[in-house]
Design a protein around this motif. Structure first.
Motif, PDB file in Angstrom:
ATOM      1  N   LYS A  92       0.806  -1.219   0.000  1.00  0.00           N
ATOM      2  CA  LYS A  92       0.000   0.000   0.000  1.00  0.00           C
ATOM      3  C   LYS A  92       0.844   1.277   0.000  1.00  0.00           C
ATOM      4  CE  LYS A  92      -4.236  -1.579   2.191  1.00  0.00           C
ATOM      5  NZ  LYS A  92      -5.181  -1.330   3.283  1.00  0.00           N
ATOM      6  N   ILE A  93       2.131   1.172   0.297  1.00  0.00           N
ATOM      7  CA  ILE A  93       2.972   2.360   0.386  1.00  0.00           C
ATOM      8  C   ILE A  93       2.944   3.138  -0.922  1.00  0.00           C
ATOM      9  CG2 ILE A  93       5.331   3.228   0.670  1.00  0.00           C
ATOM     10  CD1 ILE A  93       5.819   0.924   2.640  1.00  0.00           C
ATOM     11  N   ASP A  94       3.118   2.460  -2.047  1.00  0.00           N
ATOM     12  CA  ASP A  94       3.155   3.138  -3.349  1.00  0.00           C
ATOM     13  C   ASP A  94       1.879   3.909  -3.646  1.00  0.00           C
ATOM     14  OD1 ASP A  94       5.728   2.281  -3.937  1.00  0.00           O
ATOM     15  OD2 ASP A  94       5.044   0.495  -4.982  1.00  0.00           O
ATOM     16  N   SER A  95       0.731   3.343  -3.293  1.00  0.00           N
ATOM     17  CA  SER A  95      -0.535   4.005  -3.603  1.00  0.00           C
ATOM     18  C   SER A  95      -0.918   5.060  -2.574  1.00  0.00           C
ATOM     19  CB  SER A  95      -1.659   2.972  -3.721  1.00  0.00           C
ATOM     20  OG  SER A  95      -1.847   2.306  -2.497  1.00  0.00           O
ATOM     21  N   THR A  96      -0.315   5.023  -1.402  1.00  0.00           N
ATOM     22  CA  THR A  96      -0.663   5.962  -0.338  1.00  0.00           C
ATOM     23  C   THR A  96       0.234   7.195  -0.322  1.00  0.00           C
ATOM     24  OG1 THR A  96      -1.405   4.112   1.026  1.00  0.00           O
ATOM     25  CG2 THR A  96      -1.003   6.168   2.161  1.00  0.00           C
ATOM     26  N   VAL A  97       1.514   7.000  -0.609  1.00  0.00           N
ATOM     27  CA  VAL A  97       2.482   8.093  -0.515  1.00  0.00           C
ATOM     28  C   VAL A  97       2.754   8.654  -1.906  1.00  0.00           C
ATOM     29  CG1 VAL A  97       4.813   8.704   0.243  1.00  0.00           C
ATOM     30  CG2 VAL A  97       3.513   7.012   1.517  1.00  0.00           C
ATOM     31  N   SER A  98       2.416   9.926  -2.099  1.00  0.00           N
ATOM     32  CA  SER A  98       2.558  10.537  -3.427  1.00  0.00           C
ATOM     33  C   SER A  98       3.922  11.175  -3.651  1.00  0.00           C
ATOM     34  CB  SER A  98       1.458  11.583  -3.643  1.00  0.00           C
ATOM     35  OG  SER A  98       1.543  12.587  -2.655  1.00  0.00           O
ATOM     36  N   ASN A  99       4.614  11.539  -2.597  1.00  0.00           N
ATOM     37  CA  ASN A  99       5.922  12.184  -2.709  1.00  0.00           C
ATOM     38  C   ASN A  99       7.010  11.115  -2.852  1.00  0.00           C
ATOM     39  OD1 ASN A  99       8.524  13.188  -1.651  1.00  0.00           O
ATOM     40  ND2 ASN A  99       7.404  15.095  -1.336  1.00  0.00           N
ATOM     41  N   GLY A 100       7.756  11.166  -3.953  1.00  0.00           N
ATOM     42  CA  GLY A 100       8.779  10.160  -4.233  1.00  0.00           C
ATOM     43  C   GLY A 100       9.876  10.096  -3.193  1.00  0.00           C
TER      44      GLY A 100
END
Length: 82
Positions: free
Chosen positions: A25-33
């Motif tokens: 879920k990290i990729d879909s939750t966190v928008s800042n690279g």
């Protein structure tokens, strides 16, 4: 000044979340690279240090919610407690 809002990365049910599910879920939750990279490194660090799955899940939930709250700001750009 940033206003605190409540964000939730998981259901509020009493079911526990598996670390593997939360990591996905990290990729879909966190928008800042940059924050995404920091959280991924933090997750790997906790795994290498042998932290319990429960401890890892709890910490990841907190940093993911904080990253979501910050939006486009990086963790490194936070300079005040406000």
């Amino acid at each position: 000044m940033l206003k605190m809002q409540k964000f939730s990365t998981t259901d509020s049910s009493s079911c526990s979340v598996k670390i593997s599910t939360l990591i996905k879920k990290i990729d879909s939750t966190v928008s800042n690279g940059e924050n995404l990279s920091i959280i991924s490194e933090f997750s790997q660090y906790m795994q290498k240090k042998g932290s319990s799955e429960n401890h890892q899940v709890n910490n990841l939930k907190v940093v993911m919610d904080f990253a979501k709250f910050l939006g486009t700001l990086s963790f490194y750009q936070v300079s005040k407690k406000d």
